[in-house]
Design an enzyme around this catalytic site. Structure first.
Site, short mmCIF file in Angstrom:
data_model
loop_
_atom_site.label_atom_id
_atom_site.label_comp_id
_atom_site.label_asym_id
_atom_site.label_seq_id
_atom_site.Cartn_x
_atom_site.Cartn_y
_atom_site.Cartn_z
N SER A 15 0.85 -1.19 0.00
CA SER A 15 0.00 0.00 0.00
C SER A 15 0.89 1.24 0.00
CB SER A 15 -0.92 -0.02 1.21
OG SER A 15 -0.15 -0.08 2.38
N ASP A 148 -6.12 -8.67 -0.90
CA ASP A 148 -6.91 -8.49 0.33
C ASP A 148 -8.24 -9.21 0.13
OD1 ASP A 148 -4.95 -6.67 0.92
OD2 ASP A 148 -6.21 -4.89 0.64
N LYS A 190 9.75 -9.00 -10.25
CA LYS A 190 8.98 -10.14 -9.74
C LYS A 190 7.72 -9.73 -8.96
CE LYS A 190 10.53 -14.10 -10.09
NZ LYS A 190 10.56 -14.72 -11.41
N CYS A 384 -11.60 25.96 12.73
CA CYS A 384 -12.61 25.20 13.45
C CYS A 384 -12.30 25.16 14.95
CB CYS A 384 -12.78 23.82 12.83
SG CYS A 384 -14.42 23.16 13.14
N HIS A 530 -13.82 24.82 7.33
CA HIS A 530 -12.52 24.23 6.95
C HIS A 530 -12.11 24.68 5.55
CE1 HIS A 530 -11.99 21.30 10.23
NE2 HIS A 530 -13.31 21.34 10.29
N GLU A 532 -9.40 24.41 4.16
CA GLU A 532 -8.43 23.48 3.54
C GLU A 532 -9.12 22.49 2.59
OE1 GLU A 532 -9.41 23.43 6.66
OE2 GLU A 532 -9.15 21.48 7.64
#
Ligand code: GLN
Length: 583
Positions: A15, A148, A190, A384, A530, A532
């Site tokens: 991941s 998974d 591989k 916030c 927010h 952002e």
């Protein structure tokens, strides 16, 4: 009518390879080619949304205009493209199962045995189609890594997609890792071969393989991967490690990824206009100044928790030609016995930011940082929770309300300057009381907030998703995204105002405080929303842009003072030498 084409992006080997960035970059490239796109993230976890997940575990919760609490990858999608996404654009296993079980209870399946195939997979396909309606291309990222167990129903659903929609309309792209093994002095294919094998075992044959590597893959390696994975050699694309994520669209374009995509999907598209991305990439490489911003919060150990914030500060830097060094500080550090000593960490910073957060841990440390910013005239930006604490600090240290607090942290405080609105109190389910998504705000003339939005109005609103409206009465209307439960308590409004605290932004009915600031401070502002979540490198958010500009002014003034002191000292030494020489 348009026939939508679908691109499915899966990940293999490990991941954190940057699947979200790769998907977003593909979005940016296809938009640059004039295509009308959408993006969707399929998350294999059972939570209905990530809203209730611990930010330490899951990273930031991104919020859309329609109030969906989503995976942070949607933030990347919005930052890289012109999209303003909705709850349809993030689908979790939890949502799918919830819908299927509800249908079963309602008798929708007419007594049939309800199974993963076809009921769960049909629900997934239905939701992909719904989210892509009317678009030229839908880019769908599947969370997790191939192998998974959890993501199997999603993979099965996207496998069926090709059968349902035809091979010209569906494209599978697989992202893997090609590590360079130092001791062997070799790039290793591989893991990629195994990962593709795994994918093919469940019936998905990727046509394009994007290989994350620390260098551009040489031709022989591409050919080897092509041979073993059954793809064309020019469909093996290197995703080289880049200094900035905003270099990735250009880097993938250089690898001809977008032309390969349109070739495989058999779509006509103009050659891409990548001027804006080139500008960003060049600006990032030639930033002239450096400012250090202290972010004083509680999730500081995991950068992912403040993903959008981190990016927005970089956008603010881009807009000012400044490199932003973000210094994450755990607010609990300022609660230790030696807090005075530790507070010195803030001395070298040109701006202090307290971000959003929940729960009482670390609050007192944040209050100390805010007090320091206010009394030392350092630019301060409260988002916030950072805005709410700005009012608590002011109440305690300026208005003399020593026990003032937010109701969130002290339910019996005599002065709940931040409180829960009366109509929210009756609702038993805490989740139901959150104010989520876009809400309008009116900003009064002659305030810092007004200047900030007014100055940047044109550039920022050029992107259709950001609206800054100049009203007939001289005020400004904006729309910003929220995710909070508590509000400024109106009982204290007059008291605050009388001492020079300014409520520059309010809800249109004047009931809720949205922005507040201080008159006698160079840059001290807090917002209940927010910002952002609405900043991108192409359209930096005005608040971040001006915060960095203020930090730069502060830092220049500081350098000015330091050089003055230095020259003064030097002159003193020279004077002394002269005097001694003369004597
Ligand atoms: N905990 C505060 C509230 O619920 C602030 C939330 C936030 O910062 N997002 O109102």
């Amino acid at each position: 009518m348009n026939k939508t084409k679908y691109i499915f992006i899966t990940g293999g080997v490990v991941s954190s390879l940057g699947k979200g960035i790769a998907a977003s970059s593909i979005g940016a490239l296809l938009e640059a080619r004039g295509l009308n796109i959408t993006m969707q993230k399929l998350d294999p976890y059972i939570n209905v949304d990530p809203g209730t997940m611990n930010p330490f575990q899951h990273g930031e919760v991104f919020v859309t205009d329609d109030g969906a609490e989503t995976d942070l990858d949607l933030g990347h999608y919005e930052r890289f493209t012109s999209l303003s996404l909705t709850k349809k654009n993030n689908l979790t296993s939890g949502q799918v199962y919830d819908a299927v079980i509800n249908n079963e209870r309602k008798g929708t399946y007419l007594g049939k045995t309800v199974q993963v195939i076809p009921h769960i997979t049909d629900e997934i396909k239905k939701r992909i189609i719904e989210a892509s309606d009317g678009k030229d291309v839908a880019i769908i990222e599947i969370g997790g890594t191939v192998g998974d167990i959890e993501s199997l129903p999603f993979l099965e659903a996207i496998r069926q997609f090709k059968l349902d929609k035809g091979k010209d309309n569906v494209l599978y792209i697989h992202l893997t890792l090609v590590p360079f093994i130092k001791t062997a002095d070799e790039l290793k294919t591989k893991p990629t071969q195994h990962s593709v094998k795994e994918l093919r075992a469940i019936g998905i044959e990727p046509s394009i393989i994007i290989c994350r590597a620390d260098r551009v893959l040489p031709q022989d390696i591409r050919e080897k991967i092509a041979l073993f994975c059954n793809v064309e050699a020019d469909a093996v694309i290197t995703a080289k490690d880049e200094e900035s994520i905003y270099d990735v669209p250009l880097s993938l374009h250089k690898e001809k990824l977008d032309s390969k995509i349109i070739e495989y999907l058999n779509i006509w598209a103009k050659s891409p206009d990548l001027n804006e991305w080139t500008n960003i990439s060049e600006t990032l490489k030639t930033l002239k100044n450096l400012v250090t911003i202290a972010v004083v919060g509680k999730y500081v150990n995991l950068k992912e928790s403040y993903k959008s914030l981190n990016e927005s500060l970089i956008h603010g830097g881009l807009a000012n030609n400044v490199s932003v060094n973000i210094k994450y500080i755990n607010s609990e550090d300022f609660e230790a016995d030696d807090w005075k000593e530790r507070l010195k960490e803030l001395e070298g910073c040109s701006g202090i930011l307290v971000p959003g957060g929940f729960g009482s841990r670390g609050i007192n440390g944040m209050l100390k940082a805010i007090n320091y910013a206010r009394s030392s005239n350092i630019p301060y930006f409260g988002i916030c929770l950072g805005m709410q604490l700005m009012t608590v600090e002011y109440a305690r240290n300026v208005l003399g309300l020593k026990e003032a607090n937010s109701y969130e942290f002290d339910e019996i405080t005599p002065d709940p300057v931040i409180s829960i609105m009366d109509d929210q109190k009756d609702i038993g389910n805490m989740g139901g009381t959150m104010r989520l998504g876009a809400y309008p705000c009116v900003i009064s003339k002659n305030t810092l907030a007004y200047q900030i939005y007014y100055k940047n109005n044109k550039k920022y609103s050029a992107d259709n998703k950001n609206s800054v409206k100049l009203n007939h009465d001289g005020n400004i209307s904006i729309s910003e995204r929220h995710r909070h439960r508590f509000e400024f308590n109106n009982k204290y409004r007059e008291k605050f105002k009388a001492s020079g605290f300014v409520f520059s932004g309010v809800s249109p009915d004047d009931k809720l405080i949205e922005i507040c600031e201080l008159k006698d401070h160079p840059w001290y502002i807090g917002c209940q929303f927010h910002p952002e979540f609405k900043s991108s490198p192409l359209y930096p958010h005005p608040l971040f842009k001006e915060f960095i500009a203020a930090a730069l002014r502060y830092s220049n003034a500081l350098i000015g003072v330091q050089t003055k002191v230095k020259t003064k000292n030097k002159n003193k030494v020279k004077d002394k030498k002269r005097k001694t020489a003369a004597a």
